[in-house]
Scaffold this motif. Sequence first.
Motif, PDB file in Angstrom:
ATOM      1  N   ILE A  11       0.840  -1.198   0.000  1.00  0.00           N
ATOM      2  CA  ILE A  11       0.000   0.000   0.000  1.00  0.00           C
ATOM      3  C   ILE A  11       0.876   1.249   0.000  1.00  0.00           C
ATOM      4  CG2 ILE A  11      -1.710   1.305   1.319  1.00  0.00           C
ATOM      5  CD1 ILE A  11      -2.961  -1.304   2.167  1.00  0.00           C
ATOM      6  N   ALA A  32      -6.110   9.256  -2.836  1.00  0.00           N
ATOM      7  CA  ALA A  32      -6.400   8.513  -4.071  1.00  0.00           C
ATOM      8  C   ALA A  32      -6.242   7.011  -3.847  1.00  0.00           C
ATOM      9  CB  ALA A  32      -5.469   8.991  -5.192  1.00  0.00           C
ATOM     10  N   LEU A  34      -6.565   5.332  -1.050  1.00  0.00           N
ATOM     11  CA  LEU A  34      -7.662   4.841  -0.223  1.00  0.00           C
ATOM     12  C   LEU A  34      -8.951   4.741  -1.040  1.00  0.00           C
ATOM     13  CD1 LEU A  34      -7.749   3.943   2.635  1.00  0.00           C
ATOM     14  CD2 LEU A  34      -8.384   6.228   3.368  1.00  0.00           C
ATOM     15  N   HIS A  35      -9.150   5.752  -1.892  1.00  0.00           N
ATOM     16  CA  HIS A  35     -10.316   5.745  -2.775  1.00  0.00           C
ATOM     17  C   HIS A  35     -10.279   4.523  -3.690  1.00  0.00           C
ATOM     18  CE1 HIS A  35     -13.635   7.812  -4.801  1.00  0.00           C
ATOM     19  NE2 HIS A  35     -13.098   7.469  -5.955  1.00  0.00           N
ATOM     20  N   LEU A  36      -9.109   4.251  -4.262  1.00  0.00           N
ATOM     21  CA  LEU A  36      -8.960   3.096  -5.148  1.00  0.00           C
ATOM     22  C   LEU A  36      -9.260   1.796  -4.404  1.00  0.00           C
ATOM     23  CD1 LEU A  36      -5.702   4.051  -7.072  1.00  0.00           C
ATOM     24  CD2 LEU A  36      -7.908   3.533  -8.118  1.00  0.00           C
ATOM     25  N   ILE A  37      -8.732   1.699  -3.183  1.00  0.00           N
ATOM     26  CA  ILE A  37      -8.900   0.462  -2.416  1.00  0.00           C
ATOM     27  C   ILE A  37     -10.368   0.253  -2.043  1.00  0.00           C
ATOM     28  CG2 ILE A  37      -8.391  -0.587  -0.180  1.00  0.00           C
ATOM     29  CD1 ILE A  37      -5.556   0.632  -0.448  1.00  0.00           C
ATOM     30  N   LYS A  38     -11.015   1.371  -1.687  1.00  0.00           N
ATOM     31  CA  LYS A  38     -12.428   1.251  -1.289  1.00  0.00           C
ATOM     32  C   LYS A  38     -13.309   0.935  -2.492  1.00  0.00           C
ATOM     33  CE  LYS A  38     -12.473   4.217   2.775  1.00  0.00           C
ATOM     34  NZ  LYS A  38     -12.883   5.566   3.234  1.00  0.00           N
ATOM     35  N   LYS A  40     -12.722  -0.890  -5.070  1.00  0.00           N
ATOM     36  CA  LYS A  40     -11.906  -1.904  -5.730  1.00  0.00           C
ATOM     37  C   LYS A  40     -12.500  -2.340  -7.066  1.00  0.00           C
ATOM     38  CE  LYS A  40      -9.606  -6.236  -4.479  1.00  0.00           C
ATOM     39  NZ  LYS A  40      -9.288  -7.116  -3.341  1.00  0.00           N
ATOM     40  N   GLN A  42     -15.133  -1.103  -8.773  1.00  0.00           N
ATOM     41  CA  GLN A  42     -15.582  -0.056  -9.693  1.00  0.00           C
ATOM     42  C   GLN A  42     -14.421   0.728 -10.293  1.00  0.00           C
ATOM     43  OE1 GLN A  42     -16.602  -0.542  -6.422  1.00  0.00           O
ATOM     44  NE2 GLN A  42     -18.345   0.806  -6.048  1.00  0.00           N
ATOM     45  N   LEU A  43     -13.282   0.834  -9.574  1.00  0.00           N
ATOM     46  CA  LEU A  43     -12.231   1.717 -10.058  1.00  0.00           C
ATOM     47  C   LEU A  43     -10.839   1.064 -10.095  1.00  0.00           C
ATOM     48  CD1 LEU A  43     -11.614   4.468 -11.153  1.00  0.00           C
ATOM     49  CD2 LEU A  43     -11.432   5.351  -8.839  1.00  0.00           C
ATOM     50  N   LEU A  44     -10.447   0.412  -9.000  1.00  0.00           N
ATOM     51  CA  LEU A  44      -9.086  -0.125  -8.951  1.00  0.00           C
ATOM     52  C   LEU A  44      -8.862  -1.196 -10.019  1.00  0.00           C
ATOM     53  CD1 LEU A  44      -6.307  -0.345  -7.685  1.00  0.00           C
ATOM     54  CD2 LEU A  44      -7.251  -1.801  -5.905  1.00  0.00           C
ATOM     55  N   VAL A  45      -9.791  -2.144 -10.103  1.00  0.00           N
ATOM     56  CA  VAL A  45      -9.639  -3.228 -11.085  1.00  0.00           C
ATOM     57  C   VAL A  45      -9.631  -2.682 -12.516  1.00  0.00           C
ATOM     58  CG1 VAL A  45     -10.711  -5.310 -12.017  1.00  0.00           C
ATOM     59  CG2 VAL A  45     -10.548  -5.007  -9.542  1.00  0.00           C
TER      60      VAL A  45
ATOM     61  N   LEU B  17     -10.727   6.939 -16.506  1.00  0.00           N
ATOM     62  CA  LEU B  17     -10.608   6.295 -15.193  1.00  0.00           C
ATOM     63  C   LEU B  17      -9.748   7.141 -14.253  1.00  0.00           C
ATOM     64  CD1 LEU B  17     -10.217   2.606 -16.370  1.00  0.00           C
ATOM     65  CD2 LEU B  17     -12.073   3.493 -14.969  1.00  0.00           C
ATOM     66  N   ARG B  20     -11.447   9.898 -12.424  1.00  0.00           N
ATOM     67  CA  ARG B  20     -12.323   9.569 -11.297  1.00  0.00           C
ATOM     68  C   ARG B  20     -11.571   9.505  -9.968  1.00  0.00           C
ATOM     69  NH1 ARG B  20     -15.304   4.405 -13.351  1.00  0.00           N
ATOM     70  NH2 ARG B  20     -15.775   4.230 -11.147  1.00  0.00           N
ATOM     71  N   LEU B  21     -10.254   9.702 -10.020  1.00  0.00           N
ATOM     72  CA  LEU B  21      -9.492   9.776  -8.763  1.00  0.00           C
ATOM     73  C   LEU B  21      -9.758  11.118  -8.085  1.00  0.00           C
ATOM     74  CD1 LEU B  21      -5.992   8.319  -9.721  1.00  0.00           C
ATOM     75  CD2 LEU B  21      -7.747   7.269  -8.306  1.00  0.00           C
ATOM     76  N   PRO B  22      -9.862  11.129  -6.753  1.00  0.00           N
ATOM     77  CA  PRO B  22     -10.047  12.415  -6.076  1.00  0.00           C
ATOM     78  C   PRO B  22      -8.819  13.284  -6.300  1.00  0.00           C
ATOM     79  CG  PRO B  22      -9.577  10.672  -4.492  1.00  0.00           C
ATOM     80  CD  PRO B  22      -9.763  10.006  -5.813  1.00  0.00           C
ATOM     81  N   VAL B  55      -5.042  -5.086  -6.034  1.00  0.00           N
ATOM     82  CA  VAL B  55      -6.271  -5.811  -6.379  1.00  0.00           C
ATOM     83  C   VAL B  55      -6.268  -7.189  -5.728  1.00  0.00           C
ATOM     84  CG1 VAL B  55      -7.504  -6.964  -8.256  1.00  0.00           C
ATOM     85  CG2 VAL B  55      -6.696  -4.622  -8.565  1.00  0.00           C
ATOM     86  N   VAL B  58      -5.109  -6.584  -1.156  1.00  0.00           N
ATOM     87  CA  VAL B  58      -5.678  -5.697  -0.143  1.00  0.00           C
ATOM     88  C   VAL B  58      -7.064  -6.166   0.287  1.00  0.00           C
ATOM     89  CG1 VAL B  58      -6.525  -3.366   0.300  1.00  0.00           C
ATOM     90  CG2 VAL B  58      -4.344  -3.695  -0.841  1.00  0.00           C
ATOM     91  N   THR B  69      -2.802  -5.360   3.484  1.00  0.00           N
ATOM     92  CA  THR B  69      -2.509  -6.532   2.658  1.00  0.00           C
ATOM     93  C   THR B  69      -2.409  -7.805   3.482  1.00  0.00           C
ATOM     94  OG1 THR B  69      -0.217  -5.795   2.782  1.00  0.00           O
ATOM     95  CG2 THR B  69      -1.411  -5.332   0.762  1.00  0.00           C
ATOM     96  N   TRP B  96      -5.074   6.800   9.493  1.00  0.00           N
ATOM     97  CA  TRP B  96      -3.800   7.217   8.894  1.00  0.00           C
ATOM     98  C   TRP B  96      -3.394   8.602   9.400  1.00  0.00           C
ATOM     99  CZ3 TRP B  96      -3.893   5.562   2.982  1.00  0.00           C
ATOM    100  CH2 TRP B  96      -3.963   4.159   2.907  1.00  0.00           C
TER     101      TRP B  96
END
Lengths: 202, 202
Positions: A11, A32, A34-38, A40, A42-45, B17, B20-22, B55, B58, B69, B96
């Motif tokens: 991470i 960003a 944390l947003h990606l992880i949350k 997962k 919809q966005l990270l994958v 994509l 869409r990141l903050p 992916v 986590v 992780t 955090w």
Amino acid sequence: MANRKVAGPEIERLIQLLARLPGLGPRSARRAALHLIKKKDQLLVPLADAMGVAVEKVGVCSVCGTVDTSDPCTICCDDGRDPSLLVVVEDVADLWALERAGVLNARYHVLGGTLSPLDGIGPEDLNIASLVERVRNGAIGEVILAVNATVEGQTTALYVTDQLAGLDVTVTRLAHGVPVGGELDHLDEGTLAQALKARTRF
Amino acid sequence: MANRKVAGPEIERLIQLLARLPGLGPRSARRAALHLIKKKDQLLVPLADAMGVAVEKVGVCSVCGTVDTSDPCTICCDDGRDPSLLVVVEDVADLWALERAGVLNARYHVLGGTLSPLDGIGPEDLNIASLVERVRNGAIGEVILAVNATVEGQTTALYVTDQLAGLDVTVTRLAHGVPVGGELDHLDEGTLAQALKARTRF
């Protein structure tokens, strides 16, 4: 994050890499990540997939020097564009910006930078030879030098013009003047002088 | 980008994509995408890899609710932390942030939000039952409610305090007052009132 670890190294690494994107600092990179992880699924994958595809497919167009997933690129293959009009830009970002303006229906040539003797960047480091070759061989009637209005940009434009001399092509450059929406009060003297010199009939 | 295509759909998708990141808008997402493509080996490849790892690895810690992780997470497995001190936060971002302050050597419990009847978020949607269970079974001496100083945060804190009543544990909350570096002139009346009421001997 801190001296003590709050999460696994994977991470931390994701945050560090995100922080190297333009526009993201260390703080926004954490947000960003944390947003990606949350988000997962919809966005990270999808983003990881899109990057994997980019790694695999994106390359430089051998004709014009832009980046794309095909070679020749989408623009060079677009038959709807005027083949006689060639716009020379410093960078892919400039090409994208001009396309957003949506005025031209032209093809492009990306120089990949500007001449800068102090940084050791000479003509052979830019896509100038391929430009001359393209103009010599193609049915190009006009070359628009759409370089930045900086010293380096203008120096490069002069050099390119020199290289194109003798070929049967009209070389033009962008107009200098007051930006649309600009207030005279906030403009520098150089811009105002250019705007006055190049004034047109109302 | 524009109505006309300047690059393959894969690049457009990457830009969409990233947007869409903050912290990244459409314009900075384009810049970020171009930066990634240009720094393929230094940035795009490692970032795609890091996302792939995220992916895969986590997940949410089954003890405290943070993301990591490993499960139990790095913090829950850290023997150097005081097992009698438990900090309750709304969100992983708050955890955090508190760790960056570096004052506490505690473990955490992430509620995963705040009570919000209007949004249909009740106690069963938050990690409150697991918190009560953890306090009941563990050797926890103090629970610090480090929730936001918002109406929802304070309502949630009250509810949690209620749930912990009867257990042998001290429940505390963060101090309200003037932020460090804050100017009185710019603070709201509520903060000033709290700072006055909670004044301490100089």
